[in-house]
Design a protein around this motif. Structure first.
Motif, PDB file in Angstrom:
ATOM      1  N   LYS A 246      -8.916  41.642  30.937  1.00  0.00           N
ATOM      2  CA  LYS A 246      -8.770  43.059  31.294  1.00  0.00           C
ATOM      3  C   LYS A 246      -8.063  43.742  30.125  1.00  0.00           C
ATOM      4  N   ILE A 247      -8.858  44.306  29.250  1.00  0.00           N
ATOM      5  CA  ILE A 247      -8.338  44.768  27.960  1.00  0.00           C
ATOM      6  C   ILE A 247      -8.339  46.297  27.914  1.00  0.00           C
ATOM      7  N   ALA A 248      -7.239  46.852  27.394  1.00  0.00           N
ATOM      8  CA  ALA A 248      -7.143  48.318  27.273  1.00  0.00           C
ATOM      9  C   ALA A 248      -7.010  48.737  25.819  1.00  0.00           C
ATOM     10  N   TYR A 249      -7.633  49.841  25.477  1.00  0.00           N
ATOM     11  CA  TYR A 249      -7.457  50.475  24.164  1.00  0.00           C
ATOM     12  C   TYR A 249      -6.710  51.783  24.340  1.00  0.00           C
ATOM     13  N   VAL A 250      -5.703  52.016  23.501  1.00  0.00           N
ATOM     14  CA  VAL A 250      -4.975  53.285  23.519  1.00  0.00           C
ATOM     15  C   VAL A 250      -5.343  54.031  22.232  1.00  0.00           C
ATOM     16  N   LEU A 251      -6.221  55.024  22.387  1.00  0.00           N
ATOM     17  CA  LEU A 251      -6.683  55.776  21.221  1.00  0.00           C
ATOM     18  C   LEU A 251      -5.606  56.752  20.736  1.00  0.00           C
ATOM     19  N   CYS A 252      -5.777  57.235  19.521  1.00  0.00           N
ATOM     20  CA  CYS A 252      -4.866  58.227  18.915  1.00  0.00           C
ATOM     21  C   CYS A 252      -3.423  57.715  18.837  1.00  0.00           C
ATOM     22  N   THR A 253      -3.228  56.402  18.637  1.00  0.00           N
ATOM     23  CA  THR A 253      -1.864  55.891  18.445  1.00  0.00           C
ATOM     24  C   THR A 253      -1.413  56.277  17.034  1.00  0.00           C
ATOM     25  N   GLY A 254      -0.523  57.240  16.961  1.00  0.00           N
ATOM     26  CA  GLY A 254      -0.040  57.680  15.653  1.00  0.00           C
ATOM     27  C   GLY A 254      -0.954  58.665  14.971  1.00  0.00           C
ATOM     28  N   ASN A 295      -9.884  62.831  23.448  1.00  0.00           N
ATOM     29  CA  ASN A 295     -11.268  63.310  23.284  1.00  0.00           C
ATOM     30  C   ASN A 295     -12.010  62.230  22.512  1.00  0.00           C
ATOM     31  N   ILE A 296     -13.277  62.018  22.838  1.00  0.00           N
ATOM     32  CA  ILE A 296     -14.073  61.111  22.009  1.00  0.00           C
ATOM     33  C   ILE A 296     -14.747  61.951  20.938  1.00  0.00           C
ATOM     34  N   ARG A 297     -14.454  61.621  19.688  1.00  0.00           N
ATOM     35  CA  ARG A 297     -15.032  62.393  18.579  1.00  0.00           C
ATOM     36  C   ARG A 297     -16.097  61.547  17.886  1.00  0.00           C
ATOM     37  N   ASN A 316     -15.349  51.043  30.147  1.00  0.00           N
ATOM     38  CA  ASN A 316     -14.798  52.076  31.023  1.00  0.00           C
ATOM     39  C   ASN A 316     -14.016  53.084  30.180  1.00  0.00           C
ATOM     40  N   PHE A 317     -14.396  54.356  30.255  1.00  0.00           N
ATOM     41  CA  PHE A 317     -13.699  55.394  29.480  1.00  0.00           C
ATOM     42  C   PHE A 317     -12.837  56.236  30.421  1.00  0.00           C
ATOM     43  N   VAL A 318     -11.540  56.313  30.129  1.00  0.00           N
ATOM     44  CA  VAL A 318     -10.615  57.090  30.962  1.00  0.00           C
ATOM     45  C   VAL A 318      -9.963  58.151  30.085  1.00  0.00           C
ATOM     46  N   LYS A 319     -10.161  59.420  30.488  1.00  0.00           N
ATOM     47  CA  LYS A 319      -9.528  60.511  29.731  1.00  0.00           C
ATOM     48  C   LYS A 319      -8.064  60.570  30.176  1.00  0.00           C
ATOM     49  N   ILE A 340      -6.087  62.990  32.681  1.00  0.00           N
ATOM     50  CA  ILE A 340      -6.247  64.388  32.253  1.00  0.00           C
ATOM     51  C   ILE A 340      -7.211  65.143  33.171  1.00  0.00           C
ATOM     52  N   ASN A 341      -8.262  64.483  33.634  1.00  0.00           N
ATOM     53  CA  ASN A 341      -9.231  65.161  34.502  1.00  0.00           C
ATOM     54  C   ASN A 341      -8.636  65.517  35.860  1.00  0.00           C
TER      55      ASN A 341
END
Lengths: 432, 92
Positions: A246-254, A295-297, A316-319, A340-341
């Motif tokens: 069960k792996i999570a990615y935290v985008l925009c770190t820094g 946001n996904i860019r 799985n994409f979670v805003k 956010i939603n």
């Protein structure tokens, strides 16, 4: 002591041996110009050579980089200095730059080393392997990585205990502890700066627990876990060797975060995270992968299709914006985040978290120049004086910028930028 | 000092002292290597089991064990029924 052989003349000095610097050097050399390529690491290839695959094609990064690096290494018009740094560059006149280059001793005669690795086997020392982002050890006598160029051993003198074991087993006697720091005076007619970028250090965001919780890792560490030359036998948690599911990615770190001084988008963390998520689903078919994003860019060619493909594969994409990561007793992690939603705070459990770290400027180049000031932009990347019409121009005539030294960009854009810088440099050389 | 090819480390040893940190690191690695290889002599173990047997933190065991795999002292065994933990054994 430095003799006359330390006075060198070249048409072009390229600073930085990553994909942009290498490409620029190759373009200049293929046009007939003599190039000195200066790289501070033990191998050329930059960050790209350390990647598993590239987005959005999922081509093997090493398969693209290795032939390129090999071409650069074998080109008769390119001289490569590894373990070397620029201490100063002075513009004397147009088409006349004087640079001081300092080369650190490798303690191995590169030309004589056959990369047999007997020295590695004999060396009793083990220290964290920086090329595997400290996930595993390496010896003090070592070949940086399997596709390094030059593929030759090096001695990590800070950690060497000078036992002589490496020298005893070396069949070609290429290990030479008498090597010393060398200083070269280089004359060049033009300069290309391809000094690349730095990765954000997530220790600067303590609430994410990096360094404290062993199952919170960076995207570059995951990149290594996914590469064929990975540190472990498969993707594992560094905390206890468990195969994560069960792996999570935290985008925009820094990145996009003014509170840590980097308000700009990294341009790459959405796409490399989507890439890694797809690779993880291939490596661990039973794993759930969740990407927390603002946001996904997916702005580039084929990027949105790549994003849709990841969704189709079940990523799985979670805003959501992550507030805090905390550790449970079994090494699993709880992510507290703002959905956010829905506008509410939620919590989710994962057994491994990957921080998708952002891109920071490498400000080394600004220290090179004496009387001619190299201007930086508001984010401390090298300022492009004519970003739309001639993006390789800098504030110093005859000095050009290539790749991520001018700002965050992906690999194809870095290569295009290197093409632009080498073309501008050739135009400048022709005007001589 | 006369420099003999193949024994140039003696030249640097005269000029440079080995740092205490380098000596300590070597000592620690040898200690961990000995402990892990000793524990694996009795049979294959997972990282969790190794950690309990050696009374060492799991992340440290992961790091040193994986280094020993890389250096060719240890081999990876089978994964458990839950597909969660691999066992590790001495490389023959």
């Amino acid at each position: 002591m430095n003799g006359p052989s330390n006075q060198l003349n070249f048409d072009a000095l390229v600073v930085g041996g990553g994909i942009a610097g290498g490409e620029a050097a190759l373009n200049l050399a293929s046009t007939g110009y003599k190039v000195l390529l200066v790289e501070k690491e033990l191998s050329i290839g930059g960050k790209m050579i350390m990647l598993s695959k590239v987005f959005p094609t999922l081509d093997c990064a090493a398969c693209i980089t290795t032939p390129k690096v090999s071409e650069i290494s074998r080109h008769p018009n390119i001289t490569i200095f590894t373990s070397s740094e620029i201490s100063s560059i002075n513009k004397i006149a147009e088409n006349n730059f004087e640079a001081t280059v300092v080369r650190q001793p490798r303690y191995v005669v590169i030309e004589d080393c056959t990369a047999c690795q007997l020295c590695e086997q004999a060396c009793p020392v083990s220290v964290p392997d920086q090329y595997q982002y400290n996930l595993v050890g390496r010896k003090a006598a070592f070949i940086p990585f399997s596709i390094a160029s030059p593929k030759a051993a090096a001695i990590d003198i800070e950690n060497c205990v000078l036992c002589g074991a490496c020298e005893k087993v070396c069949p070609t006697n290429c290990i030479d502890f008498t090597q010393e720091v060398e200083t070269f005076q280089v004359n060049a007619k033009t300069v290309i700066l391809a000094t690349g970028f730095k990765l954000f250090d997530p220790l600067m965001i303590p609430r994410y627990g990096f360094g404290l919780y062993k199952n919170v890792i960076t995207s570059m560490q995951m990149e290594r876990e996914l590469a064929p030359t990975r540190p472990f036998n498969t993707v594992l948690r560094p905390g206890d060797g468990k195969v994560p599911d069960k792996i999570a990615y935290v985008l925009c770190t820094g990145s996009r975060d003014a509170t840590i001084g980097n308000p700009i988008c990294s341009q790459i963390c959405c796409m490399y995270s989507i890439k890694q998520a797809q690779l993880l689903m291939g490596a661990l078919p039973m794993a759930d992968v969740t990407i927390y994003y603002i946001n996904i860019r997916s702005f580039g060619k084929g990027f949105d299709e790549f994003y849709q493909q990841a969704k189709g594969m079940g990523v799985n994409f979670v805003k959501g914006k992550i507030g805090k990561i905390s550790e449970q007793g079994n090494g699993n992690l709880t992510l507290r985040y703002e959905d956010i939603n829905e506008g509410i705070v939620k919590e989710a459990d994962h057994d491994m978290v990957i921080l998708s770290v952002g891109v920071l400027p490498n400000q080394d180049a600004s220290d090179f120049f004496g009387q001619d000031e190299l201007q930086l932009d508001p984010y401390n990347f090298i300022h492009q004086t004519d970003v739309l019409a001639s993006p390789a121009l800098t504030s110093i005539k005859g000095v050009f910028v290539a790749g991520t030294a001018s700002g965050p960009m992906d690999i194809p854009d870095s290569i295009l930028s290197a093409g632009s810088a080498s073309s501008e440099a050739i135009s400048y050389l022709i005007q001589e | 000092m006369e420099i003999e090819k193949g024994k140039t480390f003696k030249y640097l040893k005269e000029k440079r002292e080995v740092s205490q940190q380098a000596k300590d690191q070597l000592k620690e690695f040898n200690r961990m290597k000995k402990s892990i290889l000793e524990a694996l002599k009795e049979g294959e173990l997972t990282i969790i089991a190794l950690s309990e047997k050696l009374n060492m933190p799991e992340p440290e065991v992961v790091y040193y064990l994986m280094s020993l795999v890389k250096y060719g002292f240890v081999a990876t065994g089978e994964v458990d029924d839950m597909d969660e933990y691999f066992t590790y054994k001495i490389k023959q």
